[in-house]
Design a protein around this motif. Structure first.
Motif, PDB file in Angstrom:
ATOM      1  N   ILE A 726      50.609  29.316  40.176  1.00  0.00           N
ATOM      2  CA  ILE A 726      49.903  29.845  39.011  1.00  0.00           C
ATOM      3  C   ILE A 726      48.910  28.788  38.535  1.00  0.00           C
ATOM      4  O   ILE A 726      49.283  27.649  38.250  1.00  0.00           O
ATOM      5  N   ARG A 728      46.401  27.623  35.768  1.00  0.00           N
ATOM      6  CA  ARG A 728      45.999  27.784  34.357  1.00  0.00           C
ATOM      7  C   ARG A 728      44.542  27.350  34.245  1.00  0.00           C
ATOM      8  O   ARG A 728      44.197  26.178  34.430  1.00  0.00           O
ATOM      9  N   ASP A 742      38.748  41.011  34.743  1.00  0.00           N
ATOM     10  CA  ASP A 742      39.475  41.881  35.668  1.00  0.00           C
ATOM     11  C   ASP A 742      38.611  42.226  36.882  1.00  0.00           C
ATOM     12  O   ASP A 742      39.065  42.183  38.021  1.00  0.00           O
ATOM     13  N   VAL A 745      38.065  39.032  39.183  1.00  0.00           N
ATOM     14  CA  VAL A 745      39.290  38.601  39.851  1.00  0.00           C
ATOM     15  C   VAL A 745      39.696  39.606  40.924  1.00  0.00           C
ATOM     16  O   VAL A 745      40.186  39.233  42.001  1.00  0.00           O
ATOM     17  N   LEU A 759      45.116  35.965  46.484  1.00  0.00           N
ATOM     18  CA  LEU A 759      45.165  36.063  45.024  1.00  0.00           C
ATOM     19  C   LEU A 759      45.952  37.318  44.677  1.00  0.00           C
ATOM     20  O   LEU A 759      45.553  38.445  45.012  1.00  0.00           O
ATOM     21  N   TYR A 762      46.871  38.354  37.883  1.00  0.00           N
ATOM     22  CA  TYR A 762      46.365  37.496  36.811  1.00  0.00           C
ATOM     23  C   TYR A 762      47.063  37.825  35.494  1.00  0.00           C
ATOM     24  O   TYR A 762      47.757  38.845  35.357  1.00  0.00           O
ATOM     25  N   TYR A 763      46.843  36.954  34.540  1.00  0.00           N
ATOM     26  CA  TYR A 763      47.320  37.123  33.173  1.00  0.00           C
ATOM     27  C   TYR A 763      46.176  36.745  32.258  1.00  0.00           C
ATOM     28  O   TYR A 763      45.529  35.707  32.456  1.00  0.00           O
ATOM     29  N   TRP A 764      45.882  37.590  31.259  1.00  0.00           N
ATOM     30  CA  TRP A 764      44.733  37.312  30.394  1.00  0.00           C
ATOM     31  C   TRP A 764      45.068  37.554  28.939  1.00  0.00           C
ATOM     32  O   TRP A 764      45.631  38.589  28.556  1.00  0.00           O
ATOM     33  N   GLN A 769      44.216  32.141  30.256  1.00  0.00           N
ATOM     34  CA  GLN A 769      43.933  32.897  31.477  1.00  0.00           C
ATOM     35  C   GLN A 769      44.651  32.238  32.647  1.00  0.00           C
ATOM     36  O   GLN A 769      44.515  31.029  32.875  1.00  0.00           O
ATOM     37  N   LEU A 771      45.802  32.660  36.928  1.00  0.00           N
ATOM     38  CA  LEU A 771      45.649  33.321  38.217  1.00  0.00           C
ATOM     39  C   LEU A 771      46.938  33.122  39.003  1.00  0.00           C
ATOM     40  O   LEU A 771      47.443  31.997  39.099  1.00  0.00           O
TER      41      LEU A 771
END
Length: 985
Positions: A726, A728, A742, A745, A759, A762-764, A769, A771
């Motif tokens: 992950i 950051r 979005d 990515v 990949l 993701y988290y936003w 954020q 990946l």
């Protein structure tokens, strides 16, 4: 051999009792029974292997050696004075038996296979005047007591593997020495200063060793009898002081391939007997000294690859005997002076890679003996001067990388000896002259990247001698002529980036020597002839971006081509390509029903074949056709109806999906993806459990890396604890809207390839954020190269090559499978991760897409850690980011992988740029010394072309760098186990 070994074991006993025999026998009896020359030569022979029995006449029972082959004696004393065993294929070592030859004057053992070191206790006769051990495989250091230099006139130890420093004491007393050669060994350290005591020295050759440091030229200038000075291809440095004019007899000065600097000595033109000067591949600067114009007997002057400046002087025409002039690779400016026409004996002219401008002077045609003209990489403009190709002795012409215009003159037909013609990277806005096909000796024709138009001449291959044909990057149209099959000697055919149409001719299958075929980016159509599968020597093929259809030829390399060599042809049949393929096969025929009657054994009378029968068959065929068309129409209506239904369903599902998202999303923008949830691409748009506090996942203990875009953590995810990486992201300059994030990515998430880190999601949130990416368990290439523990084995050559090839394939996928291409921007070893089998996986590709804008200061701040990897056009010009930047970085990475050194290294008083260092070593012929010493074994025939490829990739000119697809093909060619692999550089 057994007899020799037995004799050798008893020689010491014979010598020890000789004093007893002297007391018992007379002088004549002693001479007959115990001759030192015979004894010494037999002992010497016992240490040798003589496969051709050249020394069979050497018999220990003889009382004298004077009748033996290859031995000469003094007619007065009867003692052996000369032993010459040159080129007899002898192997073994030099034994101590030679010490017994106390009257020896000449010993020559050259061109054999002698090995081993010279014993420190071995001391040859004080009478020895000439010793030649050249062209063997002797090793180790040179004992200072090996020879007595008091009487030595000629010493030749060249072409061996001697190493270490040459002892200063060796030349303490060398006043008789005329000839000294230590060339082509591995001697190191400083050149012994005592050599300047050899006052009678005529020839000094210390070339192709590892001597370093400065040279006592003031002492060398004192050797007034010196005629030849060869210090070439070492690591010597310093300036050349004045005083060379003191050597009146000097004929040759060879200093090429060192690190000498400063100006050339201004008094060098006072050495009036000079006929050969070579200062190439050094760091000499400033203008050519005017005194050079006085060298009327000089026939070869080389000063290429230095830093010489100013214009080529008019007095160059005074060097009337000049046959070879090479000033390439300097910083010369201005025009070529018209006085060049006075060099009537000139056969080689090299002025490439300078800053020369203007027209190529028409006066050059007066040099009627010219065979090679090299003017590549200057700023010449205008047209090729009339009469240039009228010089009948021309064999090589390289006018590439200039601004030449006009037409390729038809008078080229008169250059009937022409073998090599390179006019690439100019602006000849004309058709190809048909006269090219009449050049019977032409083997290389390179017209790449001009503005040529029209068709390829049909008679281009009439001679059948062309080996390389490059017509890339023009505007040629029409079909590839069938007569291309007459080029039976071709091993490289490159017609890419033109407008060629029609099919690939079957006659290409006649090119049995062909190794490289490049046809990409044309408008070729139809099926690839299956006969091309018979080309067994074919190593590299690219047919991408045409209109080709059907199946690939079986056999040869076609079944092993990768996607980048095939893409852009929407009708090719290959599992690597998406979309339907088109097969050129006949459609099924409607059968005559009466044929079935015949097959079932139902006889018909002849009347049934009359007019009425024909009419009935025609009527039946018409009905069959109507039924077939009707069925096809109904099927088509069904397909359309189903498609419309599917579209309607998809629209409704999309509406429901968007409605649900709009209800759950906290974003104020319509249609935004959910925030604060982990989105995994493999699970569609659904998410796992909401991460209420992602900071808990990203503690310091889980951190495994820190890059320019953020920190990387190793984290178990989900109920099964699957490891993922992950990242950051730093929030500065990252896109601020979830839908933009979005979209970008997801584009990167579609870049799936075995050599790319996948990949996964993701988290936003506005504040955080992340990946989610595939985890590589074996660390980074950076750690394997530079942070390896002493207990860990170094990377083998096989692993290094696998890493380079895999990385190249991954980059080729990014560059060629997406429009616009995905650029990495930040290629370096820390971004090349390795799986458990050391297969490379590129990470951090395309992350610059997440930046709000690619401003220059942003880019420089982002990539300041990638020292040495930034392409020069990013650092020195307006920002132009494209695939060529990645290719430059890949070239630097090749150098780092092969040498084990960092791209930029800081010493106490200097900075070493790796690519420049390797380039210099390659030019000096010592590039294999750059290879990482931790690799105990590696194939030189792979390492050398890989290093050459790296230098091509790191060219200062972006357009000179190959594409990543070409890089992949070149690496595959290098790895192909073919005995006669083509030289690619």
């Amino acid at each position: 051999m057994v007899r020799f070994q037995f004799l050798r074991s008893h020689l010491c006993l014979l010598v020890s009792v000789s004093c007893v025999l002297i007391g018992c026998l007379g002088d004549n009896e002693i001479a007959a029974q115990l001759n030192d020359d015979v004894l010494g030569l037999i002992v010497f022979k016992s240490d040798l292997y003589d496969p051709s029995a050249h020394l069979d006449s050497w018999n220990e029972d003889d009382g004298s050696a004077c009748s033996w082959r290859f031995v000469q004696c003094n007619p007065v004393t009867g003692k052996v004075s000369e032993v010459s065993l040159d080129g007899l294929g002898l192997s073994g070592k030099i034994g101590k038996g030679l010490e017994k030859l106390q009257h020896l004057k000449v010993l020559s053992l050259s061109h054999n296979n002698l090995t081993g070191s010279i014993s420190p206790s071995l001391s040859l006769s004080n009478t020895l005047q000439s010793l030649n051990l050249s062209h063997n495989s002797l090793s180790g250091s040179i004992p200072s007591s090996f020879v007595n230099m008091d009487s030595m006139k000629s010493l030749d130890l060249s072409e061996n593997s001697f190493s270490g420093q040459v002892p200063e004491s060796m030349f303490q007393n060398c006043s008789s020495l005329h000839h000294l050669s230590l060339a082509r060994n591995m001697f190191e350290g400083s050149i012994p200063s005592t050599i300047t005591r050899c006052s009678l020295l005529n020839s000094l050759d210390l070339s192709k060793n590892r001597f370093g440091g400065s040279v006592d030229f003031s002492g060398i200038w004192s050797l007034t009898r010196l005629r030849t000075l060869d210090l070439s291809n070492n690591a010597l440095s310093g300036n050349l002081p004045l005083g060379v004019s003191a050597i009146h007899n000097l004929k040759e000065i060879l200093l090429q391939g060192n690190h000498f600097s400063g100006p050339l000595p201004s008094d060098i033109g006072l050495c009036l007997h000079l006929n050969r000067l070579d200062f190439s591949n050094n760091m000499f600067s400033e203008a050519l000294p005017k005194s050079l114009g006085r060298l009327n007997f000089l026939n070869s002057f080389k000063a290429s690859n230095n830093f010489l400046t100013n214009e080529i002087p008019e007095w160059i025409g005074k060097m009337a005997s000049l046959e070879y002039l090479d000033l390439s690779g300097n910083q010369l400016t201005g025009k070529i002076p018209d006085s060049i026409s006075d060099l009537r004996s000139l056969s080689y002219l090299g002025l490439s890679d300078n800053k020369l401008v203007g027209n190529i002077p028409s006066s050059l045609v007066s040099c009627t003996k010219l065979s090679s003209i090299h003017l590549r990489g200057n700023g010449f403009n205008g047209s090729i001067p009339e009469g240039l190709f009228g010089i009948e002795s021309l064999e090589v012409v390289d006018l590439s990388r200039n601004g030449l215009k006009g037409e390729i003159p038809a008078e080229i037909i008169h250059a009937f000896k022409l073998k090599y013609l390179n006019l690439s990277w100019n602006d000849f806005n004309s058709q190809m002259p048909p006269e090219l096909g009449m050049l019977q000796n032409l083997t290389v024709l390179d017209l790449l990247s001009n503005s040529l138009y029209g068709s390829i001449p049909e008679d281009l291959c009439d001679s059948g001698n062309l080996a390389i044909l490059q017509l890339d990057g023009n505007s040629l149209n029409g079909a590839i002529p069938d007569e291309i099959g007459n080029c039976t000697s071709l091993y490289l055919l490159s017609l890419c980036h033109n407008n060629l149409s029609g099919s690939i001719p079957k006659s290409v299958s006649k090119l049995k020597e062909l190794k490289v075929l490049k046809l990409e980016f044309n408008e070729l159509s139809g099926e690839i002839p299956q006969e091309l599968g018979l080309l067994q020597n074919l190593l590299a093929v690219n047919i991408s971006y045409n209109r080709l259809t059907g199946r690939l030829p079986s056999g040869s390399i076609f079944q092993n081509l990768d996607e980048s060599s095939l893409e852009g042809n929407f009708g090719l049949c290959s599992p690597l390509l998406k979309g339907p393929c088109k097969m050129d096969v006949p459609k099924p025929l409607v059968l005559d029903p009466n044929a079935y009657n015949n097959q079932m054994g139902r006889p018909r009378n002849e009347s049934s074949m009359g007019t009425s029968g024909i009419t009935r068959r025609h009527r039946f065929l018409s009905v069959s056709v109507i039924i077939a068309i009707s069925a096809a129409f109904l099927i088509l209506l069904g397909v359309i109806a189903i498609s419309l239904l599917n579209a309607s369903v998809r629209r409704r599902l999309t509406f429901v999906d968007n409605a649900l998202e709009s209800m759950c999303s906290s974003s104020s923008r319509s249609g935004s993806p959910p925030t604060g949830k982990l989105i995994l691409f493999d699970s569609g748009r659904s998410s796992l459990d909401s991460i209420s506090n992602p900071e808990n996942l990203l503690n310091k203990a889980s951190e495994i890396g820190d890059g320019v875009f953020g920190t990387v953590h190793k984290v178990p995810l989900g109920s099964q604890g699957r490891m993922v990486a992950i990242k950051r992201l730093v929030t500065s300059n990252i896109v601020q809207y979830p839908e933009d994030f979005d979209r970008e990515v997801r584009i990167l998430g579609k870049a799936r390839h075995p050599n790319l880190i996948a990949l996964k999601g993701y988290y936003w949130t506005p504040q955080l954020q992340l990946l989610v990416a595939e985890y590589a368990p074996n660390g980074s290439l950076q750690s394997k190269l530079h942070d390896r523990l002493p207990s860990s084995p170094p990377l083998s050559w096989a692993d290094r090559f696998k890493i380079l090839l895999g990385t190249a394939k991954g980059l080729a996928h990014l560059h060629h499978s997406f429009r616009p291409p995905i650029i990495h921007y930040n290629l370096k070893p820390s971004n090349i991760l390795l799986d458990e089998n050391n297969n490379p996986k590129i990470s951090d590709f395309g992350l610059a897409r997440l930046l709000t804008k690619l401003e220059r200061h942003v880019m420089s701040n982002r990539f300041q850690s990638a020292l040495g990897y930034v392409a020069p056009e990013l650092a020195c010009q307006s920002l132009r980011v494209n695939e060529k930047c990645d290719i430059y970085g890949f070239g630097v990475m090749i150098l780092e992988v092969v040498t084990g050194r960092r791209p930029v290294e800081y010493g106490e008083d200097n900075v070493v740029i790796l690519k420049d260092h390797v380039r210099v070593m390659l030019e000096q012929g010592n590039v294999l010394e750059c290879v990482d010493p931790s690799m105990s074994e590696y194939p030189e025939d792979e390492v050398l072309p890989v290093l050459k490829l790296a230098l091509v990739c790191t060219s200062q000119i972006p357009s000179s760098r190959p594409s990543m697809a070409e890089v992949v093909q070149i690496l595959q060619v290098i790895k192909t186990p073919v005995p006669h692999r083509m030289e690619m550089f």
